[in-house]
Design a protein around this motif. Structure first.
Motif, short mmCIF file in Angstrom:
data_model
loop_
_atom_site.label_atom_id
_atom_site.label_comp_id
_atom_site.label_asym_id
_atom_site.label_seq_id
_atom_site.Cartn_x
_atom_site.Cartn_y
_atom_site.Cartn_z
N SER A 1 0.96 12.18 -14.79
CA SER A 1 1.17 11.04 -15.69
C SER A 1 0.12 9.94 -15.49
O SER A 1 0.39 8.78 -15.75
CB SER A 1 2.58 10.49 -15.49
OG SER A 1 2.86 10.38 -14.11
N GLY A 2 -1.06 10.30 -15.02
CA GLY A 2 -2.10 9.28 -14.87
C GLY A 2 -1.78 8.35 -13.72
O GLY A 2 -1.68 8.78 -12.59
N GLY A 3 -1.56 7.05 -14.00
CA GLY A 3 -1.25 6.12 -12.92
C GLY A 3 -0.05 5.26 -13.21
O GLY A 3 0.08 4.17 -12.66
N VAL A 4 0.85 5.74 -14.09
CA VAL A 4 1.94 4.87 -14.52
C VAL A 4 2.93 4.57 -13.39
O VAL A 4 3.37 3.43 -13.23
CB VAL A 4 2.69 5.45 -15.74
CG1 VAL A 4 1.80 5.46 -16.96
CG2 VAL A 4 3.20 6.83 -15.48
N VAL B 1 3.93 -0.47 -7.52
CA VAL B 1 3.28 -1.55 -6.79
C VAL B 1 3.76 -2.91 -7.34
O VAL B 1 3.95 -3.86 -6.57
CB VAL B 1 1.74 -1.37 -6.83
CG1 VAL B 1 1.10 -2.04 -7.99
CG2 VAL B 1 1.14 -1.87 -5.54
N ALA B 2 4.02 -2.97 -8.63
CA ALA B 2 4.57 -4.20 -9.20
C ALA B 2 5.96 -4.45 -8.66
O ALA B 2 6.33 -5.59 -8.32
CB ALA B 2 4.61 -4.10 -10.73
N PHE C 1 0.82 -1.20 0.00
CA PHE C 1 0.00 0.00 0.00
C PHE C 1 0.86 1.26 0.00
O PHE C 1 0.59 2.21 -0.74
CB PHE C 1 -0.93 -0.01 1.22
CG PHE C 1 -1.88 1.15 1.23
CD1 PHE C 1 -2.93 1.18 0.32
CD2 PHE C 1 -1.70 2.19 2.10
CE1 PHE C 1 -3.80 2.26 0.30
CE2 PHE C 1 -2.57 3.28 2.08
CZ PHE C 1 -3.62 3.31 1.19
N ILE D 1 7.99 -1.52 -16.91
CA ILE D 1 6.55 -1.33 -16.73
C ILE D 1 6.19 0.14 -16.88
O ILE D 1 5.24 0.51 -17.57
CB ILE D 1 6.10 -1.86 -15.35
CG1 ILE D 1 6.36 -3.36 -15.27
CG2 ILE D 1 4.63 -1.57 -15.11
CD1 ILE D 1 6.13 -3.94 -13.90
N LEU E 1 1.62 6.95 -6.59
CA LEU E 1 0.50 7.84 -6.89
C LEU E 1 0.88 9.30 -6.65
O LEU E 1 0.51 10.17 -7.43
CB LEU E 1 -0.70 7.46 -6.02
CG LEU E 1 -2.05 7.99 -6.50
CD1 LEU E 1 -2.43 7.33 -7.80
CD2 LEU E 1 -3.11 7.74 -5.46
N ILE F 1 0.74 12.33 -9.31
CA ILE F 1 0.00 13.58 -9.16
C ILE F 1 0.90 14.75 -9.53
O ILE F 1 0.50 15.66 -10.24
CB ILE F 1 -0.51 13.74 -7.71
CG1 ILE F 1 -1.62 12.73 -7.45
CG2 ILE F 1 -1.02 15.15 -7.47
CD1 ILE F 1 -2.09 12.69 -6.03
N ALA G 1 2.31 4.68 -10.16
CA ALA G 1 1.65 3.87 -9.14
C ALA G 1 1.67 2.40 -9.54
O ALA G 1 2.03 1.53 -8.74
CB ALA G 1 0.21 4.36 -8.96
N ALA G 2 1.30 2.10 -10.78
CA ALA G 2 1.27 0.71 -11.24
C ALA G 2 2.66 0.10 -11.22
O ALA G 2 2.86 -1.02 -10.73
CB ALA G 2 0.69 0.65 -12.65
N PHE H 1 2.28 1.84 -3.39
CA PHE H 1 1.26 2.39 -4.28
C PHE H 1 1.08 3.89 -4.03
O PHE H 1 1.03 4.69 -4.96
CB PHE H 1 -0.06 1.66 -4.05
CG PHE H 1 -1.19 2.17 -4.87
CD1 PHE H 1 -1.28 1.87 -6.23
CD2 PHE H 1 -2.18 2.95 -4.31
CE1 PHE H 1 -2.32 2.34 -6.99
CE2 PHE H 1 -3.23 3.42 -5.07
CZ PHE H 1 -3.30 3.12 -6.42
#
Lengths: 270, 167
Positions: free
Chosen positions: B69-72, B78-79, B54, B125, B61, B65, B74-75, B57
């Motif tokens: 860049s959207g959520g790139v 977390v990976a 968490f 990623i 995130l 912000i 964050a994804a 992530f």
């Protein structure tokens, strides 16, 4: 039922990972479709505030170039004013179609695929979405998100950016896009084959959208070639603006915008 | 308690360092180091795994912000956090099994291996999602290669500079 709960408990790390990863993926996909990303943008008070305080240090290093730019700008305006023979009563800002708001750029990016700027002017300064952003040299982008004190600008260096543009020498129009390669070159596509194009010609905004006024300079033609279909030209345009170095911008508001929009929305949809 | 505050400081410090300085380096036009991954790389291993996922992530995130860049991030982050344990096991072997890893005590060779594997994974990623086109796969690989080198270098530098002396 017991087994399902056991399964969830045993794989809770993996499930949490899957959940968080898909949230990230969802936000990414959302951001790739224009005007969809709702929450994740830098026009909020926290990130805007951080950028603003960093920028207040950084701007001292650019004072010299900013001054030169202003001097150049003033020079052009003065010479325009001296050669213009009108009395003062005509220039009443109330009656002008376009008005201009100044703003400081607190964050600028140009190396990603989708670039945005953050400026220190928001709804408090009567900024709304879809206003045009320019500098004295040329266009910068379009307002995309606003908060109280900050706004995000969709730069012309963004794969989703589309701006109506035309040749200065004629009325042939096209749309301005960016192929995400170089920060000083953009592409003008869908220009009719009837257009008489020469390398070095000036490109400016067309008056067809209500966002930018007509005739704001964009750049000069670097080279051009036929589209794959062969009916239109694809033109590489060198920008007048140095997009990597932008200190202050002007936001253009069009008073008649609501009227134009209302008129266009009234047209029957087939 | 002391450890918790260290982690919070590291979280905020790396985030600010990333968004104010590292995102604006643009070496040769597009190469930026992504130093914030260091938070995930050196996070204590005996902490609750869900909390770790968490936090990673959240860090990604926050970077998203700031950089629009959207959520790139964050994804990707977390990976990175999810695939850390197998890579830890692969790089440090027995030490990981006994949960006794102190990053300042590890050999430089295995540390480089560990950083390289995870950073390349993260960047792959990250850039795949950022570019988001199969036709531009070469661009993704190019960006991954150069930015990874930069990130690994900076991360190693940081761990060497800020590790406590054991002797």
């Amino acid at each position: 039922m017991q087994q399902i709960i056991n399964f969830v408990l045993r794989n809770k790390s993996f499930l949490l990972f899957l959940l968080l990863f898909s949230i990230g993926l969802g936000l990414t996909i959302q951001s790739h479709s224009y005007h969809k990303s709702k929450f994740i943008n830098s026009a909020n008070s926290v990130s805007g505030g951080v950028y603003n305080s960093v920028n207040s240090i950084d701007q001292y290093f650019h004072l010299k170039t900013e001054n030169e730019l202003l001097l150049e700008d003033n020079k052009a305006l003065k010479s325009l004013l001296f050669n213009l023979d009108i009395n003062d009563s005509i220039i009443d800002p109330q009656h002008l179609q376009y008005s201009v708001i100044g703003a400081k750029v607190v964050k600028n990016s140009y190396s990603a695929q989708d670039n945005y700027l953050t400026i220190k002017a928001g709804t408090k300064d009567s900024i709304t979405e879809d206003l045009g952003v320019i500098t004295s040299k040329g266009i910068v982008g379009i307002i995309d998100k606003t908060s109280n004190n900050y706004s995000r600008v969709l730069s012309i260096l963004n794969s989703q950016s589309r701006v109506n543009a035309k040749l200065k020498s004629s009325y042939h129009i096209g749309s301005l896009i960016w192929n995400t390669k170089a920060p000083n070159t953009v592409q003008l596509v869908d220009v009719s084959k009837f257009a008489n194009i020469k390398i070095g010609d000036t490109i400016e905004t067309g008056g067809q959208s209500s966002i930018f006024p007509e005739g704001i300079p964009i750049g000069t033609i670097l080279d051009f070639k036929d589209d794959q279909g062969g009916d239109t030209y694809n033109i590489n345009v060198t920008l007048f603006n140095d997009m990597t170095n932008i200190g202050h911008v002007y936001i253009v508001t069009n008073k008649d915008k609501q009227e134009i929009k209302a008129l266009q929305n009234n047209l029957p949809n087939e | 308690m002391n450890n918790t505050s260290t982690q919070i400081l590291r979280f905020l410090g790396l985030l600010l360092l990333q968004v104010t300085i590292c995102n604006n380096i643009n070496f040769l036009g597009y190469i930026n180091p992504y130093v914030y991954v260091l938070f995930v790389l050196v996070f204590p291993i005996n902490v609750n795994r869900q909390l770790f996922l968490f936090l990673s992530f959240l860090l990604g995130l926050c970077v998203d912000i700031f950089s629009d860049s959207g959520g790139v991030h964050a994804a990707a982050t977390v990976a990175l956090a999810y695939f850390r344990p197998p890579v830890l096991k692969f790089s440090f072997g027995a030490m990981y099994d006994y949960q006794t890893i102190k990053f300042s005590n590890t050999e430089i060779g295995s540390r480089i291996g560990y950083f390289t594997l995870l950073v390349v994974l993260h960047h792959l990623i990250l850039f795949s999602l950022e570019v988001f086109k199969f036709s531009e796969i070469l661009l993704v690989l190019k960006k991954t290669l150069f930015s990874s080198l930069f990130t690994i270098f900076i991360c190693l530098l940081f761990t060497v500079l800020f590790s406590k002396k054991t002797k």
